[in-house]
Design a protein around this motif. Structure first.
Motif, mmCIF file in Angstrom:
data_model
loop_
_atom_site.group_PDB
_atom_site.id
_atom_site.type_symbol
_atom_site.label_atom_id
_atom_site.label_comp_id
_atom_site.label_asym_id
_atom_site.label_seq_id
_atom_site.Cartn_x
_atom_site.Cartn_y
_atom_site.Cartn_z
ATOM 1 N N GLU A 1 -95.196 -62.562 35.058
ATOM 2 C CA GLU A 1 -95.102 -61.492 36.057
ATOM 3 C C GLU A 1 -94.679 -60.181 35.412
ATOM 4 O OE1 GLU A 1 -92.420 -62.511 39.233
ATOM 5 O OE2 GLU A 1 -93.422 -64.430 39.549
ATOM 6 N N SER A 2 -94.860 -59.128 36.177
ATOM 7 C CA SER A 2 -94.465 -57.808 35.703
ATOM 8 C C SER A 2 -92.954 -57.756 35.452
ATOM 9 C CB SER A 2 -94.862 -56.791 36.770
ATOM 10 O OG SER A 2 -94.589 -55.521 36.284
ATOM 11 N N ARG B 1 -86.938 -55.871 34.440
ATOM 12 C CA ARG B 1 -87.010 -54.419 34.586
ATOM 13 C C ARG B 1 -86.188 -53.954 35.786
ATOM 14 N NH1 ARG B 1 -92.185 -53.614 34.710
ATOM 15 N NH2 ARG B 1 -92.399 -53.044 32.528
ATOM 16 N N LEU C 1 -77.972 -60.882 30.456
ATOM 17 C CA LEU C 1 -78.773 -59.652 30.519
ATOM 18 C C LEU C 1 -77.959 -58.511 31.116
ATOM 19 C CD1 LEU C 1 -82.243 -61.015 31.696
ATOM 20 C CD2 LEU C 1 -81.862 -59.674 29.635
ATOM 21 N N ASN D 1 -100.485 -59.851 33.457
ATOM 22 C CA ASN D 1 -99.721 -60.469 34.542
ATOM 23 C C ASN D 1 -100.681 -61.117 35.538
ATOM 24 O OD1 ASN D 1 -100.758 -58.293 35.891
ATOM 25 N ND2 ASN D 1 -98.811 -57.165 35.960
ATOM 26 N N TYR E 1 -75.541 -57.179 28.692
ATOM 27 C CA TYR E 1 -76.224 -56.392 27.672
ATOM 28 C C TYR E 1 -76.588 -54.997 28.205
ATOM 29 C CZ TYR E 1 -80.107 -54.893 24.714
ATOM 30 O OH TYR E 1 -80.952 -54.163 23.917
ATOM 31 N N PHE E 2 -77.100 -54.967 29.443
ATOM 32 C CA PHE E 2 -77.500 -53.663 29.993
ATOM 33 C C PHE E 2 -76.280 -52.786 30.271
ATOM 34 C CE2 PHE E 2 -81.467 -56.017 31.499
ATOM 35 C CZ PHE E 2 -82.192 -55.605 30.398
ATOM 36 N N ASP F 1 -102.453 -54.677 26.074
ATOM 37 C CA ASP F 1 -101.712 -55.019 27.294
ATOM 38 C C ASP F 1 -102.657 -54.955 28.493
ATOM 39 O OD1 ASP F 1 -99.551 -55.691 28.786
ATOM 40 O OD2 ASP F 1 -98.373 -53.893 28.350
ATOM 41 N N GLU F 2 -102.352 -55.718 29.536
ATOM 42 C CA GLU F 2 -103.184 -55.762 30.748
ATOM 43 C C GLU F 2 -104.639 -56.079 30.401
ATOM 44 O OE1 GLU F 2 -101.374 -55.413 33.330
ATOM 45 O OE2 GLU F 2 -99.763 -53.998 32.856
ATOM 46 N N THR G 1 -91.170 -59.124 33.031
ATOM 47 C CA THR G 1 -90.492 -60.305 32.488
ATOM 48 C C THR G 1 -90.245 -60.201 30.984
ATOM 49 O OG1 THR G 1 -92.675 -61.316 32.421
ATOM 50 C CG2 THR G 1 -91.220 -62.019 34.205
ATOM 51 N N GLY H 1 -83.017 -57.700 20.321
ATOM 52 C CA GLY H 1 -83.401 -57.054 21.572
ATOM 53 C C GLY H 1 -83.819 -58.011 22.669
ATOM 54 N N ILE H 2 -83.855 -59.285 22.372
ATOM 55 C CA ILE H 2 -84.265 -60.246 23.403
ATOM 56 C C ILE H 2 -83.040 -61.057 23.798
ATOM 57 C CG2 ILE H 2 -85.769 -62.187 23.958
ATOM 58 C CD1 ILE H 2 -87.537 -61.179 21.591
ATOM 59 N N ILE H 3 -82.611 -60.878 25.018
ATOM 60 C CA ILE H 3 -81.407 -61.553 25.487
ATOM 61 C C ILE H 3 -81.803 -62.738 26.347
ATOM 62 C CG2 ILE H 3 -79.221 -61.199 26.724
ATOM 63 C CD1 ILE H 3 -79.604 -59.284 24.405
HETATM 64 N N1 LIG Z 1 -85.079 -60.954 27.487
HETATM 65 C C1 LIG Z 1 -84.864 -59.629 27.534
HETATM 66 N N2 LIG Z 1 -83.804 -59.094 26.899
HETATM 67 C C2 LIG Z 1 -83.570 -57.775 26.949
HETATM 68 N N3 LIG Z 1 -84.318 -56.906 27.606
HETATM 69 C C3 LIG Z 1 -85.392 -57.372 28.249
HETATM 70 C C4 LIG Z 1 -85.722 -58.753 28.247
HETATM 71 N N4 LIG Z 1 -86.843 -58.930 28.969
HETATM 72 C C5 LIG Z 1 -87.197 -57.723 29.400
HETATM 73 N N5 LIG Z 1 -86.345 -56.767 28.981
HETATM 74 C C6 LIG Z 1 -86.395 -55.334 29.295
HETATM 75 O O1 LIG Z 1 -86.946 -55.205 30.604
HETATM 76 C C7 LIG Z 1 -87.880 -54.154 30.678
HETATM 77 C C8 LIG Z 1 -89.243 -54.697 31.074
HETATM 78 O O2 LIG Z 1 -89.757 -55.500 30.022
HETATM 79 P P1 LIG Z 1 -91.269 -55.395 29.530
HETATM 80 O O3 LIG Z 1 -91.774 -54.004 29.622
HETATM 81 O O4 LIG Z 1 -91.366 -56.058 28.201
HETATM 82 O O5 LIG Z 1 -91.937 -56.294 30.642
HETATM 83 P P2 LIG Z 1 -93.496 -56.615 30.859
HETATM 84 O O6 LIG Z 1 -93.561 -58.056 31.173
HETATM 85 O O7 LIG Z 1 -94.255 -56.121 29.689
HETATM 86 O O8 LIG Z 1 -93.823 -55.784 32.159
HETATM 87 P P3 LIG Z 1 -95.285 -55.252 32.664
HETATM 88 O O9 LIG Z 1 -96.040 -56.440 33.153
HETATM 89 O O10 LIG Z 1 -94.947 -54.335 33.773
HETATM 90 O O11 LIG Z 1 -95.926 -54.597 31.496
HETATM 91 C C9 LIG Z 1 -87.876 -53.504 29.301
HETATM 92 O O12 LIG Z 1 -86.986 -52.408 29.318
HETATM 93 C C10 LIG Z 1 -87.372 -54.589 28.394
HETATM 94 O O13 LIG Z 1 -86.732 -54.061 27.272
#
Ligand SMILES: Nc1ncnc2c1ncn2[C@@H]1O[C@H](COP(=O)(O)OP(=O)(O)OP(=O)(O)O)[C@@H](O)[C@H]1O
Ligand SMILES: [Mg+2]
Length: 457
Positions: free
Chosen positions: A170-171, A359, A322, A282, A325-326, A240-241, A173, A140-142
């Motif tokens: 950052e948000s 996101r 990415l 973040n 993948y999406f 989180d947060e 990521t 799940g991590i691309i």
């Molecule tokens: N490297 C990645 N590969 C695939 N999908 C990713 C990757 N990074 C983020 N995503 C996707 O992007 C979206 C946002 O990721 P995520 O919620 O983990 O970010 P976050 O940093 O936790 O954001 P926030 O600060 O808002 O909580 C999710 O749907 C996640 O699955």
């Protein structure tokens, strides 16, 4: 060395082009369709430069054959018959660019370099083979970037140990994604994973959510309730947060994680818990520490292993994988068959300021797939959903055209107008708006260009 193919029946021109480009590219020459197709089939040509007038043959026909063989072929059309109209028709059917004779070598050089880039983009677009898709979907991590690879490497090292992990960035990521991956890959994977958003739970409730309470501990406490620490016993708790947690609660959390013991509200009996703690924020925690809004001792307790998620702008090489993948994910989820992805779809995403990071990229792709008409994704599918002002600033300004010292102003104006017109998908009104001229002016100018071209024929 990238390979280019020059197709023209005019020997002096072909030779001079070869001479001009032989140091930068491996140049193949063809004087007719047959030779051109042979080179095209046998060599991996990045960019083809094709003269529409090929003796008795029709260059457009050759062009169609090349495109049949490879719909992604990057072809620059050169023609003395370059009316805007026929060129626009050509571009609509997928020609990469056109040039009118006499050829401006510098302009051609610029276009070939750009074409080679586009060709590389095409190669990457559909790189996800069936097997690698399965692999990607499992993790799940691309990401292809060095930073994502090193993060995956860190996860591998720490997945089975209980050291606390603080994920920053950052948000959007991928912080939450990483937290889950650590749990899923580690030896606690068969136990529970709970994610608690400390910013979303009201201050007064957070303690009872985390530690639980006894019946009668406060009005409304009608039964005993277990907190997340107890529920996650043996597993992982993702806070989180964490930067948004208030100071009072921070003290209680510190105590809990130092002693591995919690006491539900209204209870006298401490409970021993075994929980792996992962936190994310973040915000700049060190700064919060300086401002005395975050406890320093807690900060050092939590930040044993730091995983920093870089913003997408700092790892542009991840955008293509990415996006692939999406596209794969949402075409399946939304039940849409996507047959082709135009290079300009990816190019537009690459140029777009993705401040919402992964996101935002994911949302843009999902929306494009949900709303696409047909089975080809093009930049239109991204552009049409963004408002015009944002659009002109984000896209149009970043597209370059070559302007060389010594050209007439009229010529430069023509280039700017023509290329903006193309960028706007041949919409006159929009072109006029972006260039800050009236509809009438643009109409007259385009008309004039067509007349000029007709005269040159
Ligand atoms: N490297 C990645 N590969 C695939 N999908 C990713 C990757 N990074 C983020 N995503 C996707 O992007 C979206 C946002 O990721 P995520 O919620 O983990 O970010 P976050 O940093 O936790 O954001 P926030 O600060 O808002 O909580 C999710 O749907 C996640 O699955
Ligand atoms: Mg998150």
């Amino acid at each position: 060395m990238e390979k280019i193919l020059i197709v023209d029946d005019d020997e002096p021109i072909v030779e001079s082009l070869k001479f001009a480009f032989k140091n930068q590219y491996k140049v193949y020459l063809a004087y007719n369709s047959e030779e051109a197709l042979e080179h095209y089939t046998n060599n991996e040509i990045s960019v083809t430069i094709l003269d529409l007038k090929l003796g008795n043959e029709d260059g457009m026909e050759l062009y169609s054959k090349i495109k049949d063989m490879n719909p992604e072929a990057v072809v620059i059309i050169v023609t003395a018959y370059g009316t805007i109209k026929s060129s626009i028709e050509a571009i609509r059917s997928g020609v990469f660019h056109y040039l009118t004779k006499p050829i401006d070598i510098k302009e051609l050089e610029f276009l070939i370099a750009k074409g080679a880039e586009v060709n590389n983009l095409y190669k990457q677009i559909n790189f996800l083979s069936a097997e690698s898709r399965e692999k990607y979907i499992k993790d799940g991590i691309i990401g292809e970037s060095g930073s994502i690879k090193s993060i995956l490497n860190t996860i591998e090292k720490i997945k089975d140990i209980d050291s606390k992990v603080l994920i920053t960035g950052e948000s959007g990521t991928g912080k939450s994604l990483i937290a889950k991956a650590i749990h899923r890959q580690g030896n606690r994977r068969h136990k529970k994973f709970y994610a608690i958003n400390c910013a979303a739970i009201p201050k007064d409730l957070l303690e009872s959510e985390l530690f639980g309470y006894k019946k009668g501990a406060f009005t409304g406490a009608l039964t005993d309730k277990k907190g997340y620490f107890e529920l996650a016993h043996g597993g992982t708790l993702f806070l989180d947060e964490i930067g948004d947690m208030d100071l009072g609660m921070q003290g209680k959390l510190l105590q809990a994680i130092q002693e591995n013991v919690i006491t539900p509200i209204g209870s006298e009996e401490p409970i021993v818990v075994d929980v792996r703690i992962i936190t994310a924020t973040n915000r700049d925690l060190l700064n919060l520490v300086k401002e005395e809004r975050f406890r320093e001792d807690l900060y050092y307790r939590l930040n044993v292993i730091n995983i920093h998620m870089p913003a997408l702008r700092d790892r542009p090489e991840d955008i293509v994988p990415l996006t692939n993948y999406f596209i794969y994910k949402y075409s399946r989820l939304l039940n849409k068959e996507i047959k082709k992805i135009e290079y300009d779809f990816i190019e537009t995403l690459e140029k777009y300021e993705l401040n919402g990071n992964v996101r935002e990229l994911e949302n843009l792709v999902e929306r494009a797939i949900a709303l696409v008409e047909g089975d080809v994704l093009t930049k239109k599918d991204i552009l049409s959903h963004i408002n015009k002002d944002e659009k002109s600033e984000t896209f149009i300004n970043k597209k370059l055209i070559p302007i060389f010292v010594g050209q007439t102003l009229e010529n430069i104006e023509k280039k700017v107008i023509e290329s903006t017109y193309m960028e706007c998908n041949y919409n006159q009104r929009e072109t006029a708006k972006i260039l800050g001229i009236t509809d009438r002016t643009i109409r007259n100018k385009l008309k004039k260009y067509i007349e000029q071209n007709d005269k040159n024929q």
